[in-house]
Design an enzyme around this catalytic site. Structure first.
Site, PDB file in Angstrom:
ATOM      1  N   GLY A  40      -1.224  -7.182  -6.624  1.00  0.00           N
ATOM      2  CA  GLY A  40      -2.060  -6.966  -5.388  1.00  0.00           C
ATOM      3  C   GLY A  40      -3.132  -8.070  -5.264  1.00  0.00           C
ATOM      4  O   GLY A  40      -3.749  -8.306  -4.309  1.00  0.00           O
ATOM      5  N   ARG A  70       6.411 -16.205   6.219  1.00  0.00           N
ATOM      6  CA  ARG A  70       5.296 -15.376   6.410  1.00  0.00           C
ATOM      7  C   ARG A  70       4.580 -15.935   7.654  1.00  0.00           C
ATOM      8  O   ARG A  70       4.077 -14.649   8.124  1.00  0.00           O
ATOM      9  CB  ARG A  70       4.416 -16.016   5.046  1.00  0.00           C
ATOM     10  CG  ARG A  70       5.050 -15.503   3.846  1.00  0.00           C
ATOM     11  CD  ARG A  70       4.309 -15.531   2.444  1.00  0.00           C
ATOM     12  NE  ARG A  70       2.742 -14.721   2.592  1.00  0.00           N
ATOM     13  CZ  ARG A  70       1.807 -15.207   3.052  1.00  0.00           C
ATOM     14  NH1 ARG A  70       1.753 -16.273   3.306  1.00  0.00           N
ATOM     15  NH2 ARG A  70       0.884 -14.298   2.995  1.00  0.00           N
ATOM     16  N   TYR A  81       3.828 -12.246   9.310  1.00  0.00           N
ATOM     17  CA  TYR A  81       2.522 -11.662   9.315  1.00  0.00           C
ATOM     18  C   TYR A  81       1.403 -12.528  10.026  1.00  0.00           C
ATOM     19  O   TYR A  81       0.107 -12.334   9.840  1.00  0.00           O
ATOM     20  CB  TYR A  81       2.301 -11.713   7.765  1.00  0.00           C
ATOM     21  CG  TYR A  81       3.016 -11.087   6.868  1.00  0.00           C
ATOM     22  CD1 TYR A  81       3.450  -9.718   6.754  1.00  0.00           C
ATOM     23  CD2 TYR A  81       3.484 -11.994   6.018  1.00  0.00           C
ATOM     24  CE1 TYR A  81       4.253  -9.363   5.778  1.00  0.00           C
ATOM     25  CE2 TYR A  81       4.318 -11.460   4.783  1.00  0.00           C
ATOM     26  CZ  TYR A  81       4.796 -10.270   4.838  1.00  0.00           C
ATOM     27  OH  TYR A  81       5.536  -9.767   3.829  1.00  0.00           O
ATOM     28  N   CYS A 115      15.969 -21.526  17.142  1.00  0.00           N
ATOM     29  CA  CYS A 115      15.751 -21.054  18.360  1.00  0.00           C
ATOM     30  C   CYS A 115      15.205 -19.734  18.526  1.00  0.00           C
ATOM     31  O   CYS A 115      15.661 -18.522  18.903  1.00  0.00           O
ATOM     32  CB  CYS A 115      17.223 -20.798  19.037  1.00  0.00           C
ATOM     33  SG  CYS A 115      18.045 -22.408  18.736  1.00  0.00           S
ATOM     34  N   GLU A 116      13.602 -19.618  18.031  1.00  0.00           N
ATOM     35  CA  GLU A 116      12.939 -18.664  18.537  1.00  0.00           C
ATOM     36  C   GLU A 116      11.565 -19.070  18.641  1.00  0.00           C
ATOM     37  O   GLU A 116      11.074 -20.172  17.949  1.00  0.00           O
ATOM     38  CB  GLU A 116      12.892 -17.771  17.131  1.00  0.00           C
ATOM     39  CG  GLU A 116      14.189 -17.035  16.671  1.00  0.00           C
ATOM     40  CD  GLU A 116      14.483 -15.942  17.133  1.00  0.00           C
ATOM     41  OE1 GLU A 116      13.540 -15.339  17.901  1.00  0.00           O
ATOM     42  OE2 GLU A 116      15.579 -15.216  16.987  1.00  0.00           O
TER      43      GLU A 116
HETATM   44  C1  LIG Z   1       5.221  -6.410  -4.305  1.00  0.00           C
HETATM   45  C2  LIG Z   1       4.787  -5.653  -5.233  1.00  0.00           C
HETATM   46  C3  LIG Z   1       3.963  -6.019  -6.295  1.00  0.00           C
HETATM   47  C4  LIG Z   1       3.298  -7.367  -6.365  1.00  0.00           C
HETATM   48  O1  LIG Z   1       2.458  -7.662  -5.350  1.00  0.00           O
HETATM   49  P1  LIG Z   1       1.611  -8.996  -5.196  1.00  0.00           P
HETATM   50  O2  LIG Z   1       0.608  -8.714  -4.444  1.00  0.00           O
HETATM   51  O3  LIG Z   1       2.546  -9.975  -5.092  1.00  0.00           O
HETATM   52  O4  LIG Z   1       0.711  -9.037  -6.633  1.00  0.00           O
HETATM   53  C5  LIG Z   1       3.662  -5.339  -7.520  1.00  0.00           C
HETATM   54  N1  LIG Z   1       4.223  -3.969  -7.526  1.00  0.00           N
HETATM   55  C6  LIG Z   1       5.094  -3.328  -6.484  1.00  0.00           C
HETATM   56  C7  LIG Z   1       5.470  -2.099  -6.594  1.00  0.00           C
HETATM   57  C8  LIG Z   1       5.701  -4.336  -5.415  1.00  0.00           C
HETATM   58  O5  LIG Z   1       6.155  -3.796  -4.398  1.00  0.00           O
END
Ligand SMILES: *Cc1c(COP(=O)(O)O)cnc(C)c1O
Length: 427
Positions: free
Chosen positions: A244, A325, A329, A355-356
């Protein structure tokens, strides 16, 4: 981004001018820097060595869904990485790349019996279980195979990751994980199943986190559960805090990997010593974006410049099917011209041929460009190629890895014949 810089007015990846890559392999093409990948992985590995305690304080499991190219998986595996997978297909990729299944953890809310069987056959490290029905299915499949399945529960710590709602996963209302308050009961059930071996606990609260406070808050809640479980005689071998960590796309200033890990291990080490009676616990991480995101770009060629009454469009040969992306998002990616021009800049929307109306890569960018110029869409190494599709019967881009002053094709551009190879006519 020291691995992506201008030399004599031409954008390079390491020592390779990007126009050379385009000349040899065409566009659109993903270009990765091996040195950048190495540096990002090593930032995790050395911080774990530096701040963790014991011989083997941590395992870094690269999130395969962020980028699953075999060459990238093999390189990370050679650096010592484990892998976090979310499908049987990703497990097969890891094995094909030479990755070690005993360093694989299997996440995801919808594992099928076949995927569970495959993972058990290869003796993966752990299933991150996301519901009780899934636990029972894993137990059944393991029983049928005469095995014990190592599991942890993915617990939902109910902390707000303060990120985009589509990439926030740790709140009560998300589909992921088991509820924090229900977790103890889930572990009791698991401890009573013949073909289940409880080995760990897991969470993953979201993606593109800039601050480590939510991660450390989640850690505290996980630690509390580990203590309560130990009280009941359920001893865990590892604590997986997920991935994350965010990266800089524009001007974001994400916490540095080493700073986050220092703070994290300070807490873990203190807790182990005082509350956990010095018992070892291995920390696990599931980073994707922070390892590969800023190690890659998408190289594309301008087909047409189109002046409109309100907007100017640079129509390029990459599209939403190549890099999803922005459309999905509203993500912001820096766009750099490969050749710097000494001309007045104008404001452009960078759009693809699909075509979007959602098919745009960047909006309102000041650029001095001409038809035929190459553009680099930066920070596209994570969730770029893996989320690409064949919409509009577009063949997926080639992938190239730069290594110093060399570059290697690591995925050929698809051919149209590949796209309909599996289709057939009515009899
Ligand atoms: C997508 C995901 C990650 C990786 O997340 P990052 O933001 O790319 O580091 C880690 N664990 C799980 C369970 C995920 O679904």
């Amino acid at each position: 981004m020291p691995y992506f810089s201008y030399k004599d007015g031409i954008l390079h990846t390491e020592n390779v001018p990007l126009n050379e890559v385009a000349k040899q392999f065409g566009t659109p093409v993903y270009v990765y820097s091996k040195a950048a990948l190495t540096e990002n992985y090593t930032a995790y590995a050395s911080a774990c060595q530096q701040f963790g305690q014991g011989d083997d304080p941590a395992l870094i499991c690269f999130s395969v869904k962020s980028n699953s190219n075999l060459a990238i998986l093999r390189h990370l595996s050679q650096l010592g990485a484990g892998f976090d997978i979310v499908s049987g297909g990703e497990l097969q990729r890891v094995i094909r790349a030479g990755g070690d299944p005993s360093k694989v953890i299997f996440s995801g809310v919808g594992k099928t019996s076949n995927e569970i069987r495959l993972a058990l056959k290869h003796n993966i490290l752990c299933f991150n279980v996301e519901s009780l029905p899934e636990l029972h299915r894993i137990n059944d499949v393991a029983k049928e195979m005469g095995k014990q399945a190592p599991i942890s529960f993915r617990v939902n710590p109910d902390v707000d990751a303060m990120t985009h709602p589509y990439i926030s996963t740790g709140l009560k209302e998300n589909k992921f994980g088991v509820d924090y308050l229900a977790a103890l009961d889930c572990y009791r059930v698991a401890a009573g199943l013949q073909n289940i071996r409880v080995v760990g606990i897991d969470c993953h609260i979201g993606s593109q986190l800039l601050d480590d406070a939510p991660l450390l808050a989640a850690l505290d809640k996980m630690i509390e559960l580990v203590d309560r479980l130990a009280h009941e005689g359920i001893r865990l071998h590892h604590l997986d805090i997920g991935g994350g960590l965010g990266i800089t796309y524009n001007d974001e200033q994400p916490v540095k990997i080493a700073h986050y890990l220092q703070r994290l291990f300070t807490r873990v080490n203190h807790w182990r010593l005082h509350e956990h009676q010095g018992r070892p616990i291995k920390m696990m991480f599931e980073p994707g974006r922070s390892i590969v995101g800023n190690a890659g770009l998408l190289l594309t060629e301008i087909q047409y410049l189109k002046d409109g009454p309100v907007k100017n469009f640079a129509i390029v040969d990459a599209a939403m099917n190549d890099l999803m992306r922005p459309a999905m998002y509203e993500a912001w990616h820096r766009v750099l011209p490969v050749k710097e021009r000494n001309a007045p800049a104008k404001t452009w929307d960078i759009v693809g041929p699909v075509c979007e109306s959602g098919d745009w890569l960047a909006r309102e960018r000041q650029l001095a460009i001409q038809q035929g110029d190459l553009l680099a869409v930066m920070s596209a190494g994570a969730y770029g190629m893996t989320m690409s599709s064949n919409y509009n019967s577009r063949t997926r881009a080639a992938e190239v890895m730069v290594d110093g002053d060399k570059f290697h094709l690591i995925r050929q551009r698809e051919k149209v014949q590949d796209l309909y190879a599996l289709e057939s006519f009515l009899p």
